[in-house]
Scaffold this motif. Structure first.
Motif, PDB file in Angstrom:
ATOM      1  N   LEU A   1       0.833  -1.206   0.000  1.00  0.00           N
ATOM      2  CA  LEU A   1       0.000   0.000   0.000  1.00  0.00           C
ATOM      3  C   LEU A   1       0.864   1.252   0.000  1.00  0.00           C
ATOM      4  CD1 LEU A   1      -2.485  -1.229   2.701  1.00  0.00           C
ATOM      5  CD2 LEU A   1      -2.845  -1.195   0.245  1.00  0.00           C
ATOM      6  N   GLU A   2       0.243   2.346  -0.320  1.00  0.00           N
ATOM      7  CA  GLU A   2       0.993   3.592  -0.341  1.00  0.00           C
ATOM      8  C   GLU A   2       1.409   3.988   1.074  1.00  0.00           C
ATOM      9  OE1 GLU A   2      -2.255   3.311  -0.882  1.00  0.00           O
ATOM     10  OE2 GLU A   2      -3.382   5.062  -0.205  1.00  0.00           O
ATOM     11  N   ILE A   3       2.474   4.757   1.176  1.00  0.00           N
ATOM     12  CA  ILE A   3       2.985   5.166   2.479  1.00  0.00           C
ATOM     13  C   ILE A   3       2.099   6.250   3.080  1.00  0.00           C
ATOM     14  CG2 ILE A   3       5.000   6.082   3.704  1.00  0.00           C
ATOM     15  CD1 ILE A   3       5.540   3.406   2.416  1.00  0.00           C
ATOM     16  N   GLU A   4       1.669   7.147   2.249  1.00  0.00           N
ATOM     17  CA  GLU A   4       0.762   8.191   2.714  1.00  0.00           C
ATOM     18  C   GLU A   4      -0.532   8.056   1.912  1.00  0.00           C
ATOM     19  OE1 GLU A   4       2.707  11.906   2.127  1.00  0.00           O
ATOM     20  OE2 GLU A   4       4.536  11.178   3.092  1.00  0.00           O
ATOM     21  N   PRO A   5      -1.648   8.333   2.523  1.00  0.00           N
ATOM     22  CA  PRO A   5      -2.921   8.086   1.841  1.00  0.00           C
ATOM     23  C   PRO A   5      -3.085   8.953   0.596  1.00  0.00           C
ATOM     24  CG  PRO A   5      -3.262   9.205   3.934  1.00  0.00           C
ATOM     25  CD  PRO A   5      -1.825   8.843   3.886  1.00  0.00           C
TER      26      PRO A   5
ATOM     27  N   PHE B   1     -12.461  23.687  -5.901  1.00  0.00           N
ATOM     28  CA  PHE B   1     -12.042  24.429  -4.718  1.00  0.00           C
ATOM     29  C   PHE B   1     -12.768  25.771  -4.653  1.00  0.00           C
ATOM     30  CE2 PHE B   1      -9.268  26.955  -2.038  1.00  0.00           C
ATOM     31  CZ  PHE B   1      -8.914  26.056  -1.048  1.00  0.00           C
TER      32      PHE B   1
ATOM     33  N   VAL C   1      -4.437  20.090  -6.262  1.00  0.00           N
ATOM     34  CA  VAL C   1      -5.629  20.929  -6.394  1.00  0.00           C
ATOM     35  C   VAL C   1      -5.408  21.967  -7.487  1.00  0.00           C
ATOM     36  CG1 VAL C   1      -7.172  22.539  -5.222  1.00  0.00           C
ATOM     37  CG2 VAL C   1      -6.232  20.588  -3.978  1.00  0.00           C
TER      38      VAL C   1
ATOM     39  N   ASN D   1      -9.995  20.659 -10.676  1.00  0.00           N
ATOM     40  CA  ASN D   1      -9.892  20.685  -9.219  1.00  0.00           C
ATOM     41  C   ASN D   1      -9.931  22.102  -8.671  1.00  0.00           C
ATOM     42  OD1 ASN D   1      -9.887  17.983  -8.849  1.00  0.00           O
ATOM     43  ND2 ASN D   1      -7.658  17.774  -8.679  1.00  0.00           N
TER      44      ASN D   1
ATOM     45  N   GLU E   1      -5.747   9.597  -0.965  1.00  0.00           N
ATOM     46  CA  GLU E   1      -6.952  10.425  -1.036  1.00  0.00           C
ATOM     47  C   GLU E   1      -6.735  11.784  -0.376  1.00  0.00           C
ATOM     48  OE1 GLU E   1      -6.590   7.859   0.883  1.00  0.00           O
ATOM     49  OE2 GLU E   1      -7.575   8.108   2.817  1.00  0.00           O
ATOM     50  N   LEU E   2      -5.670  11.903   0.401  1.00  0.00           N
ATOM     51  CA  LEU E   2      -5.364  13.216   0.964  1.00  0.00           C
ATOM     52  C   LEU E   2      -4.467  13.939  -0.041  1.00  0.00           C
ATOM     53  CD1 LEU E   2      -4.656  12.333   4.702  1.00  0.00           C
ATOM     54  CD2 LEU E   2      -6.790  12.957   3.626  1.00  0.00           C
ATOM     55  N   GLN E   3      -5.083  14.813  -0.812  1.00  0.00           N
ATOM     56  CA  GLN E   3      -4.353  15.418  -1.916  1.00  0.00           C
ATOM     57  C   GLN E   3      -3.487  16.574  -1.440  1.00  0.00           C
ATOM     58  OE1 GLN E   3      -7.152  16.399  -4.980  1.00  0.00           O
ATOM     59  NE2 GLN E   3      -8.271  14.497  -4.687  1.00  0.00           N
ATOM     60  N   THR E   4      -2.572  16.930  -2.268  1.00  0.00           N
ATOM     61  CA  THR E   4      -1.694  18.052  -1.947  1.00  0.00           C
ATOM     62  C   THR E   4      -2.187  19.306  -2.666  1.00  0.00           C
ATOM     63  OG1 THR E   4      -0.294  17.548  -3.816  1.00  0.00           O
ATOM     64  CG2 THR E   4       0.295  16.538  -1.710  1.00  0.00           C
ATOM     65  N   LEU E   5      -1.659  20.415  -2.237  1.00  0.00           N
ATOM     66  CA  LEU E   5      -2.020  21.682  -2.876  1.00  0.00           C
ATOM     67  C   LEU E   5      -1.676  21.637  -4.369  1.00  0.00           C
ATOM     68  CD1 LEU E   5      -3.093  24.499  -1.967  1.00  0.00           C
ATOM     69  CD2 LEU E   5      -0.735  25.261  -2.009  1.00  0.00           C
TER      70      LEU E   5
END
Lengths: 560, 1033
Positions: free
Chosen positions: A25-29, A52, A38, A48, A31-35
């Motif tokens: 699995l990925e190390i960081e989720p 916003f 966006v 995106n 689905e939590l997108q970065t700036l």
């Protein structure tokens, strides 16, 4: 020996498990997108970024049953809440609140909107947006201007409640930043909003009636906001009537007549666009897209107004009768002949009080006998819409009619347009008339023209005002026209404040009418329902108590 | 309260001490006799068996003057003189006095308060006397006496330091499907604290020295509470830092450890228990009848300056009940609830083995019914129900002399049912629906209702279909232990592998029915007006939770004794626990630890443990921290200068531990909260254009908390263990001083200008300190065995730091107060006169009237506002007490558990007619203030709607503070075991009939509400009377 092998095998197995537990699995989720995701540097459509921005639109002010389920206007002398409990608006009307419990506290919400708008403004230029609007303005400039408009209107919403508030500029604060900011002066705030409106007006879209972009601000919206903020700034509460004379946070520290001129010019600039006209049918203004609307928050097609405020006796069980207009508002509506009911020539008959009234009365209020859903509204004691008992029902004998579809002869409701109208042309005309009247020594023909345009559309006949009115008389008439024309559109609550008349007007005993249907006819009896309370500090809403104790630089408003 | 508690306990202690005297006497008497009969021949061999009729090894035989003769061998046999009097003693069994050795077989009966010499502390087995931490153990017999569904109910009052509070009388099932909301968000809310949703306990709130302990089931961290006590060998709590340090980043919280039964060598021991009981609800609210309700409602309207709505005719109609259609008077509690609701449990367990392979198996079934009535109209049942099937099995195999493998399997299937309207919704409706709201059914058989009450309560309870929930839990353990003596004597390796999974689902077959309001029209005909919708019958299925866990552990250890006096042992240890909750990314805790122990002549001992522990959701590079603990022990009795004290002192040991512990606090930390993130804003969005094309929101998910790290604890514990008078009196006392810091809290200065909520940061610092005492006295007079256990714990908490905002007045300050202190206004009774009202300070500008709560204006500015809020309710250290008394004689056994809590308050939350002013009223409203009853009023004047001054949920005041102190006869258990001589003829080892009761009797100062479950919309506390039989083969 054999057993030993098994042991080693097991041990090795455990060892492998412990050291080879790498996950797929990925190390960081993800689905939590970065700036960066966006404001995507690859996406020429800016999907995106648009999402916003859409969320920032959400913070636009609502209208309608907004304050604890009631109209803000139910905290003015125009109405009371039908809810039997100590509602938010009742607390506003009776002054039963502290700095810790202000019932229309949207401080945190608007600063959230402001933060989002600033993030958008700071980052949209990274997105390689393709496309221009009709006049050639590139789309990212348009979107940025929209965000700036939203931010300006959020600041205005805060300004009209609290006077001077902290202006954050374009900075987006992070966890380690010092956010103990002081308030800016009232003047700085007004100037900032005006400056933003001026800066963006030529970057915004131009056609307020474009169907695909409906709900997005246009140049006219920016001009309308500017008109309103300058009208407020010129008004007595801030301009010469500052409740804490030398406190620049609460208003101007001096009087300056040119502020009325600025307000007048701002309204004039919008009128001179020649884009808007008054919708001929007053009722229609609120339930259709028409050429009177300048800017609305999108609301949708639904029956929410009808459900929330419809008279309670209609059996479908969806009419909650939430709003009870007062006798004071009913009496403020004059006769169809343009005269107030107190005028000897008006022809007002107290035995038939609902006959021959200003057509806007019929479009605004349900009274006993009004037609609705194929029957007469019954607000007499024991009538279908005022049955008594424990159920929520009108306290005054009246219900709110405005904003509803034309269901007089229907059997049930169908969806109608219920956008939240934030600016409409009639207001601009009244702004213009008020500012010009205040600027001049005596009202001139242009003032007359603006007010009479409102009265003509209302259906008054004759609509013309008496000639040679004094400035004070004209002011009186403009105040009355604003009350009738803009009732339940969140103006009255602030208009009376900015006129600095609240200490008398919002200290009244409010009334309803008890109606008894007897064998011999109908008896009416005034019924006191609520004593409003107002003292001077309530001209400005308190800065939320928590903000003051958390932030040593945050000055509280006078009296709180 | 305390007087009564002490009083009842004293009776027991008096009994006990008088018996000390008595036994001394009998000893003295015995002396003469034994001296006379010293020369009698040993001529008779007896076999001592346990309650399974299996040989019992190690039973010590004494003469009556306490001199030891010998102990039973592997077959439980020993030869004795037939004409003598002997005492048979064993730490797990009641002492037997054999007056004449005539029988061949003697059956011993297991003790309520039996103890074992070894302890399991987290992952290690210790000799009990060598443990340095604060550890309390309960064994099977103390757990079995309550009929509740969860073992937690059995722990109340039995362990010092473990505080429990019942919060619901029945389990509540999770009915919401998994959604994106369940993702552990960037800010903690109840919905995102996933661990609370995942466990099967919704009935008991508990804490261990103020912390929520980590639950270990046979050494595996899993929150499972529905294990049948019959299959539990012991439950222990470890409260100090040293004992829990191997848990690393979860070590701050203490440990509650469940050890299930393991196989014992011997022929199968089969035990079957069947029990059934009835549950009855305690302290149900008492609704006003329709007339009283209408009368008070009018009064409230008048008080609120409004017109009354009920006429004298209405009153009469309610009183006479002549027109139940127009003037209904329905006591909904009576109409929808049953009084006695069955609960039954069955358990079959088999246990046995040969020398190289041992097994244990336990099967349980529980069937618990709720209090709702069902209707004969439908072929299906709708009442609340909880059915549970459990299986627990373990096999231990000695593969070689050196190598042992254990395999364990635990499985749970739990099926719940509730009425289709949902239990919680029904309880809320019950609490809100007045007696005169509507008739149950109309003349045509349709359900009654009105525009306000669009759902009929009777329909909701009996005719709304049902919801079924199904929960599955699976736990498999593989343990191995390998002695590596062939390489180095004393070297060993051990390991554990565990896979477990849990999931729950819901089937929704609720049924909605419209209601009809019936009125007479002008022609005097009945007209039916429908309210509520006629909806489709859903038949939907949803997964409500899912989780799986992987755990492995490995350790390499070495024990040795150097020069006879120096006992040294060391261990290196590693483990990893991975939890996959719903659709979160795995949460992984890893520990790498070394521990060392040293003891000199068993007199002085020292322990040290270091644990490098990490959690994968912290910022890379900041995932691991070092946690450590030390312990010291001093067995004073082994000192030379203590020689010769054996006849009164059998043990005296001092022990101390200190450690730096950690707590990840996943719920407060948030999900990857160290990085800023953007994501969907739920269903939010904005609709552009004339056709309202919806563009869904994308939002900033919260401020990044780059510094976020684990919470820490500094925990110190000092304890003493002592035994007196041939181990009949045991004492264990602890004092602790725990400071928790870097607690994840939102900062106080969360200035809204920033435009986004602040995350939790490592800010808070709290101190928990307290004292605990556990005393046990066990003795016997002949075959009359009796025991008393008393435990007491006192806990004081204090907020040392919390980044508190500026408070203008000292009484506003939260810092320095107990953790979780309630704040509100001070109330000083009720305002009695108009002039008093005129001069009373106003609450935020609201008028006050005679009959309102008199709020105290602390700063004297004439206004009641936030500046006048101060600490209300209890601020003293809370005290928990528990006493177990009991005896066993001639097959009869009896025990009773008294439990008490002192220095506790709660806020009463019920108020007149509910928040909307239309709800039900209850009997306490009769005590309302009126001018006539001014002197005796117990409740403020009535108003419609929520009066700001008088409504607890708007403005909490000390007027609503109630004493939460109580003394409960929490549990009572009586049993009768048929004589062994009789049952052995039937080839049965033992038959015991028993009866027990839970929550039998309560003394509390405020009697109307239950001191534990006092919210009107909670499932009420239950009293359970239970009867059963246990058969052992």
């Amino acid at each position: 020996m054999k057993i030993n092998h098994i042991n080693w095998f097991l041990m090795a197995g455990i060892g492998i498990l412990s050291f080879s537990c790498t996950s797929d699995l990925e190390i960081e989720p993800i689905e939590l997108q970065t700036l960066e995701q966006v404001f995507d540097q690859q996406d020429s459509a800016g999907v995106n970024a648009n999402r916003f921005l859409a969320d920032t639109y959400r913070f636009l002010p609502n209208t309608g049953n907004r304050v604890g389920g009631d109209f803000l206007d139910a905290a003015s002398d125009d109405a009371v809440s039908s809810n039997p409990t100590n509602t938010s608006v009742q607390q506003l009307a009776t002054g039963s609140f502290t700095a810790d419990s202000y019932q229309d506290n949207l401080w945190a919400d608007y600063y959230q909107g402001i933060r989002q708008a600033s993030i958008f403004i700071n980052n949209i230029d990274r997105v390689p947006l393709k496309g221009n609007i009709e006049n050639g303005t590139p789309l990212n400039r348009v979107w940025k201007a929209e965000a700036k408009f939203l931010r300006a209107i959020f600041y205005f919403e805060l300004l009209k409640r609290h006077a001077g508030i902290p202006l954050l500029g374009d900075k987006v604060y992070q966890i380690e930043d010092n956010i103990e900011l002081p308030r800016n002066t009232f003047e700085e705030c007004v100037n900032f909003i005006v400056q933003q409106c001026d800066a963006i007006k030529d970057s915004l879209r131009t056609d307020p009636f474009n169907l695909t972009d409906y709900g997005r601000p246009t140049k006219s919206a920016a001009l309308a906001l500017k008109s309103r903020v300058l009208l407020y700034a010129a008004s007595p509460l801030y301009n010469g009537g500052n409740i804490d004379a030398q406190n620049a946070l609460a208003g101007y520290t001096n009087f300056d007549a040119t502020r009325w001129q600025l307000a007048e010019e701002a309204a004039k600039e919008l009128i001179d666009q020649n884009l808007f006209v008054l919708e001929p049918d007053f009722k229609n203004v609120f339930i259709s897209r028409n050429k009177e609307r300048i800017f609305s928050k999108q609301g949708g097609n639904n029956t929410s107004m009808e459900n929330n405020n419809g008279p309670v006796g209609y059996s479908s069980g969806v009419n909650n009768g939430r709003t009870s207009p007062t006798q004071e508002l009913v009496d403020a509506f004059g006769m169809a002949n343009g005269l107030p009911i107190t005028d000897a020539n008006a022809g007002y008959n107290p035995e038939q009080p609902y006959e021959g009234r200003d057509p806007r009365f019929y479009a605004t209020i349900f009274y006993n006998g009004a037609q609705w859903l194929s029957r007469a509204v019954q607000t007499y004691e024991g009538g279908g819409d005022k049955p008594g008992g424990t159920k929520q029902q009108t306290k005054t004998g009246y219900y709110l009619r405005k904003f509803m579809g034309n269901f007089e002869n229907s059997t049930n409701y169908s969806n109608v347009n219920h956008d939240h109208i934030l600016f409409r042309y009639a207001e601009i005309l009244l702004n213009y008339a008020e500012a010009r009247n205040e600027r001049l020594a005596n009202p001139d023909a242009i003032v007359y023209q603006a007010v009479e345009a409102i009265r003509e559309r209302a259906g008054l006949s004759p609509f013309a005002l008496a000639p040679n009115l004094s400035k004070a008389n004209m002011r009186q008439i403009i105040h009355q026209e604003r009350r009738k024309e803009l009732a339940f559109e969140e103006h009255r609550f602030y208009d009376v404040r900015r006129w600095k008349l609240a200490e008398t007007q919002f200290n009244l005993q409010l009334h309803g009418t008890l109606i008894f249907q007897t064998g011999t006819g109908i008896l009416r009896q005034p019924n006191p329902i609520l004593k409003m309370n107002f003292n001077q500090k309530m001209y400005l809403a308190p800065i939320p108590f928590s903000e003051v104790i958390k932030n040593p630089n945050m000055m509280q408003n006078p009296g709180w | 309260m305390i007087k009564r508690y002490i009083g009842i306990s004293l009776i027991g202690i008096l009994l006990a001490t008088s018996d000390v005297y008595a036994t001394h006497l009998s000893c003295n008497n015995g002396k003469f006799r034994t001296e006379e009969s010293n020369f009698v021949l040993v001529d008779h061999t007896i076999q001592v068996v346990d309650d399974y009729g299996k040989p019992l090894q190690g039973v010590k035989i004494y003469t009556v003057d306490q001199s030891e003769i010998g102990e039973t061998d592997e077959e439980g046999k020993i030869s004795l003189a037939s004409q003598q009097t002997y005492l048979l003693k064993h730490p797990l069994f009641y002492t037997i006095q054999l007056n004449h050795v005539t029988t061949d077989r003697v059956a011993m009966k297991s003790k309520m308060m039996g103890t074992k010499d070894t302890l399991t502390v987290v992952y290690d087995n210790l000799v009990k006397d060598q443990a340095l931490g604060a550890i309390s153990v309960l064994y099977n017999n103390q757990l079995k006496t309550s009929a509740n569904a969860l073992y937690l109910n059995a722990l109340t009052g039995r362990i010092a330091g473990l505080h429990t509070q019942e919060v619901s009388g029945f389990r509540s099932a999770r009915t919401a499907a998994i959604t994106a909301q369940d993702l552990a968000g960037s800010l903690p809310t109840d919905a995102t604290k996933y661990s609370t949703n995942m466990n099967d306990n919704s009935e008991v709130a508990f804490n261990l020295r103020g912390q929520s302990p980590v639950i270990l089931i046979d050494g595996v961290q899993r929150d499972i509470f529905s294990i049948d006590p019959e299959s539990i060998e012991s439950i222990s709590v470890a409260k100090d830092a040293l004992s829990s340090i191997l848990l690393g980043q979860r070590s701050s919280r203490g440990v509650l450890q469940v050890i299930t039964k393991k196989g014992q060598i011997g022929a199968p021991r089969i035990s079957f228990t069947a029990q059934t009981g009835i549950q009855e609800s305690l302290n149900l609210p008492k609704p006003l009848d329709a007339y009283q309700y209408a009368y008070l409602y009018n009064e409230a309207l008048l008080n609120a300056g409004r017109q009354p709505v009920f006429s004298q005719g209405d009153f009469d109609a309610y009183k006479n009940g002549t027109d139940p259609l127009q003037f209904p008077n329905v006591n909904w509690y009576n109409q929808t609830l049953k009084n006695n609701n069955p609960i039954s449990k069955y358990n079959l367990s088999v246990n046995g083995g040969i020398k190289n392979a041992r097994y244990a198996l336990s099967l349980s079934y529980l069937n618990q019914l709720g209090m709702f009535k069902s209707s004969d109209e439908f072929a299906y049942e709708t009442n609340l129900q909880n059915q549970r099937y459990l299986i627990n099995s373990s096999i231990d195999v000695d593969v070689t002399e050196d190598f042992t493998i254990g395999l364990q399997f635990f499985g749970k299937i739990q099926d719940g049912r509730q009425p289709g309207a949902g239990t919680q919704r029904i309880l809320e409706s019950l609490y809100q629906t007045p007696n005169n709201a509507y008739p149950i059914v109309n003349p045509d058989g349709s359900y009654g209702g009105s525009s306000v009450y669009t759902r009929n309560l009777f329909q909701q309870v009996t005719g709304s279909g049902y919801l079924l929930d199904n929960n599955r839990d699976l736990l498999t353990n593989l343990d191995f232990h390998y002695k590596l003596d062939q390489f180095l004597p004393g070297l060993y390796a051990k390991g554990k592998l565990n896979v477990s999974a849990s999931s729950s689902s819901l089937i929704d077959r609720n049924r909605q029915q419209p209601v009809y309001d019936v009125r007479y029209n002008d022609q005097n005909e009945l007209v039916y007006v429908r309210f509520g919708t006629i909806a489709d019958q859903p038949n939907s299925f949803a997964t409500t939770s899912t989780a799986n866990f992987f755990y492995f552990q490995g350790a390499l250890g070495y024990n040795t004794i150097v020069q006879e006096d120096h006992q040294v042992s060391a261990q290196v240890f590693l483990d990893q626990r991975t939890a996959n909750y719903q659709f979160d990314l795995p949460a992984t805790h890893s520990n790498y630890a070394v521990t060392g122990k040293y003891a000199y002549q068993d007199k002085y001992s020292a322990e040290l443990a270091l644990n490098y522990s990490g959690f994968n959701r912290f910022l890379p590079g900041k995932k691991y921290g070092l946690f450590y603990a030390v312990g010291l022990g001093w067995d004073i009795l082994k000192e030379n200068f203590m020689e010769g004290q054996e006849d009164w002192l059998n043990k005296l040991k001092l022990r101390a531990t200190y450690g730096r512990t950690g707590n990840t606090n996943e719920g407060s930390l948030g999900y990857y909260s160290w990085r800023s993130s953007y994501g969907q804003g739920g269903n939010n969005g904005y609709e552009f254009g004339s056709e309202y094309a919806r563009v869904h929101s994308l939002v900033e998910k919260g401020l990044a908390n780059v510094q976020g790290t684990w919470e820490k604890g500094d925990k110190f514990n000092l304890g003493i263990d002592a035994s007196f008078f041939q181990n009949t009196l045991n004492l264990s006392a602890d004092v602790y001083h725990d400071t928790y810091f870097d607690l994840l809290q939102q900062r106080g200065s969360t200035i809204d200008l920033i435009g986004i909520p602040y995350p939790n940061e490592n800010i808070g610092k709290n101190r928990y300190q307290g004292q605990e005492l556990n005393l046990t006295y066990q003795n016997h007079i002949g075959n009359f065995n009796y025991f008393i256990n008393a435990n007491a714990s006192r806990m004081k908490t204090e907020v040392l730091y919390m980044n508190e905002v500026y408070r203008q007045y000292s009484w506003n300050k939260r810092t320095g107060m107990p953790v979780g202190q309630t704040f509100g206004y001070l109330g000083d009774g009720l305002i009695q006169t108009q002039s008093e009202a005129n001069h009373a300070p106003k609450l935020a500008g609201n008028e006050v009237h005679p009959g309102d709560v008199k709020l105290i204006d602390l700063n004297g500015d004439g206004i009641i506002d936030q500046h006048d809020q101060t600490a209300i309710g209890n601020r003293k250290p809370t005290i928990f007490l528990g006493t177990t008394l009991g005896f066993s004689v001639q097959g009869f056994d009896f025990s009773v558990l008294l439990q008490a809590v002192l220095n506790r308050t709660y806020q009463q939350t019920d108020y007149s007619f509910g928040s909307n002013g239309e709800s039900q009223g209850f009997d306490y409203l009769l005590g309302r203030w009126t001018p006539e009853t001014a002197a005796t009023a117990t409740y403020p004047r009535l108003t419609i709607g929520s009066d700001p001054t008088n409504t607890p949920f708007l403005n909490n005041s000390s007027f609503w503070t109630r004493s939460g102190e109580y003394l409960r006869i929490r549990n009572l258990d009586v049993g009768y075991t048929l004589p062994f001589s009789l049952t052995s003829k039937m080839k049965i080892a033992g038959i015991r009939f028993f009866a027990n009761a839970q929550n039998l009797f309560t003394i509390t100062p405020y009697k109307r509400l239950d001191p534990e479950i006092n919210a009107g919309t909670a499932y009420p506390a239950q009293r359970i009377f239970n009867f059963g039989i246990n058969i052992k083969l």
